[in-house]
Scaffold this motif. Structure first.
Motif, short mmCIF file in Angstrom:
data_model
loop_
_atom_site.label_atom_id
_atom_site.label_comp_id
_atom_site.label_asym_id
_atom_site.label_seq_id
_atom_site.Cartn_x
_atom_site.Cartn_y
_atom_site.Cartn_z
N UNK A 169 -49.96 -9.85 12.44
CA UNK A 169 -49.25 -8.85 11.66
C UNK A 169 -48.39 -9.55 10.64
N UNK A 170 -48.56 -9.18 9.37
CA UNK A 170 -47.82 -9.81 8.28
C UNK A 170 -46.89 -8.84 7.54
N UNK A 171 -47.01 -7.55 7.86
CA UNK A 171 -46.19 -6.54 7.19
C UNK A 171 -46.09 -5.33 8.10
N UNK A 172 -45.26 -4.37 7.74
CA UNK A 172 -45.11 -3.16 8.54
C UNK A 172 -46.47 -2.47 8.69
N UNK A 173 -46.74 -1.98 9.90
CA UNK A 173 -48.07 -1.43 10.16
C UNK A 173 -48.05 -0.54 11.39
N UNK A 174 -49.16 0.15 11.64
CA UNK A 174 -49.38 0.90 12.88
C UNK A 174 -50.40 0.17 13.75
N UNK A 175 -50.14 0.11 15.04
CA UNK A 175 -51.08 -0.45 16.01
C UNK A 175 -51.75 0.71 16.72
N UNK A 176 -53.05 0.84 16.54
CA UNK A 176 -53.78 2.00 17.08
C UNK A 176 -54.89 1.62 18.03
N UNK A 177 -54.97 0.35 18.42
CA UNK A 177 -56.01 -0.10 19.35
C UNK A 177 -55.41 -1.11 20.32
N UNK A 178 -55.93 -1.19 21.55
CA UNK A 178 -55.43 -2.18 22.50
C UNK A 178 -55.63 -3.59 21.95
N UNK A 179 -54.77 -4.52 22.35
CA UNK A 179 -54.96 -5.89 21.91
C UNK A 179 -53.69 -6.71 21.99
N UNK A 180 -53.83 -7.97 21.61
CA UNK A 180 -52.72 -8.92 21.58
C UNK A 180 -52.35 -9.15 20.12
N UNK A 181 -51.17 -8.73 19.74
CA UNK A 181 -50.75 -8.77 18.35
C UNK A 181 -49.63 -9.79 18.18
N UNK A 182 -49.71 -10.58 17.13
CA UNK A 182 -48.75 -11.65 16.87
C UNK A 182 -48.07 -11.40 15.53
N UNK A 183 -46.74 -11.41 15.56
CA UNK A 183 -45.98 -11.30 14.32
C UNK A 183 -46.05 -12.65 13.61
N UNK A 184 -46.77 -12.70 12.52
CA UNK A 184 -47.09 -13.96 11.86
C UNK A 184 -45.94 -14.50 11.01
N UNK A 185 -45.00 -13.61 10.66
CA UNK A 185 -43.86 -14.00 9.84
C UNK A 185 -42.78 -12.95 10.00
N UNK A 186 -41.60 -13.22 9.53
CA UNK A 186 -40.54 -12.22 9.56
C UNK A 186 -40.82 -11.14 8.51
N UNK A 187 -40.39 -9.91 8.81
CA UNK A 187 -40.68 -8.76 7.96
C UNK A 187 -39.39 -7.99 7.71
N UNK A 188 -39.19 -7.57 6.47
CA UNK A 188 -38.05 -6.73 6.13
C UNK A 188 -38.54 -5.42 5.56
N UNK A 189 -37.95 -4.31 6.05
CA UNK A 189 -38.30 -3.00 5.51
C UNK A 189 -38.91 -2.07 6.55
N UNK A 190 -39.32 -0.89 6.10
CA UNK A 190 -39.95 0.11 6.96
C UNK A 190 -41.08 0.78 6.20
N UNK A 191 -41.92 1.50 6.96
CA UNK A 191 -42.93 2.35 6.34
C UNK A 191 -42.28 3.66 5.89
N UNK A 192 -43.07 4.48 5.24
CA UNK A 192 -42.58 5.78 4.80
C UNK A 192 -42.19 6.70 5.94
N UNK A 193 -42.71 6.43 7.14
CA UNK A 193 -42.41 7.28 8.29
C UNK A 193 -41.10 6.89 8.98
N UNK A 194 -40.43 5.88 8.46
CA UNK A 194 -39.11 5.55 8.99
C UNK A 194 -39.06 4.44 10.02
N UNK A 195 -40.18 3.76 10.25
CA UNK A 195 -40.20 2.63 11.16
C UNK A 195 -41.04 1.52 10.54
N UNK A 196 -40.89 0.32 11.08
CA UNK A 196 -41.70 -0.78 10.56
C UNK A 196 -43.03 -0.88 11.31
N UNK A 197 -42.98 -1.06 12.63
CA UNK A 197 -44.21 -1.17 13.42
C UNK A 197 -44.27 0.02 14.38
N UNK A 198 -45.36 0.77 14.30
CA UNK A 198 -45.59 1.89 15.21
C UNK A 198 -46.70 1.56 16.18
#
Length: 233
Positions: A22-51
């Motif tokens: 993960x390199x930017x704000x996003x939604x996770x919609x499938x099972x798996x192992x997710x790695x934050x690849x870098x620091x992220x600043x901000x949110x999506x339009x829905x009011x959160x960064x990672x859903x």
């Protein structure tokens, strides 16, 4: 009544072989192992960064951070439909809510939270919070509503009222609070409190107790009790 605390089932973690970065704000919609690849600043339009909108998800921050610029928002949103979630190894800062955990069977560990309104907001059951360091949060460090909640080995400093808890089957172990305390609502029940301190003095929890002298306590929580005598330091 005995406690029936159930730690999240993590066996599924061993079976996850795919990694996603993960390199930017996003939604996770499938099972798996997710790695934050870098620091992220901000949110999506829905009011959160990672859903998170899936079951069986591990999100490893790799010591990176999610942050805002003093605008209302949520760092990580876990939906009510999500089960078996692990959030680990990251920092969150300047969100209104750092982690909003609405799913079931969730572990949050090795988290640093700075300058948030509430670092961790819990609204469901079977939630574990371990190894949290929460500093300068103006409402609460952790706001927990639900059942079967374990908070362990955490340090909460200058974080509003500290811990707010409204639930049952709650276990607090090895927690240090500075300039804050523990608030239990009248609806809360079935508590286990072990090695919890407030301003370097022990938290004393009493239920159906009478005619007791209490001294050297950082905080006293008493339910269904009477004739308690509290001696100042």
């Amino acid at each position: 009544m005995p406690l029936h605390l159930i730690k999240p089932i993590t066996a599924y973690a061993q079976s996850i072989s795919n990694e996603s970065f993960i390199n930017s704000c996003t939604n996770i919609t499938a099972p798996g192992y997710y790695i934050l690849n870098n620091s992220i600043q901000g949110i999506q339009g829905k009011g959160y960064c990672i859903g998170i909108f899936s079951n069986n998800v591990i999100l490893n921050g790799q010591e990176n951070s999610l942050s805002m610029s003093f605008v209302n928002g949520t760092g990580i949103y876990i939906s009510p439909i999500s089960h078996n979630i692990i959030i680990e190894n990251m920092s969150l800062s300047d969100f209104n809510i750092g982690i909003s955990a609405n799913g079931h069977n969730i572990t949050i560990e090795n988290i640093k939270g700075l300058f948030d309104g509430v670092v961790i907001s819990i609204n469901n059951s079977k939630i574990n919070v371990e190894n949290a360091f929460l500093l300068d949060n103006f409402i609460y460090g952790i706001n927990a509503t639900g059942n079967n909640i374990l908070i362990n080995n955490s340090n909460i400093i200058d974080s509003g009222s500290g811990l707010y808890i409204n639930g049952s089957n709650v276990r607090l172990d090895y927690i240090k609070l500075t300039n804050g305390g523990v608030y239990l609502t009248p609806n809360s029940k079935n508590f286990s409190i072990n090695s919890v301190s407030v301003n370097d003095r022990p938290l004393v929890y009493l239920n159906y107790t009478s005619n007791v002298l209490i001294s050297n306590a950082g905080e006293v929580i008493a339910f269904n009790s009477r004739n308690l005598y509290i001696k100042k330091f």
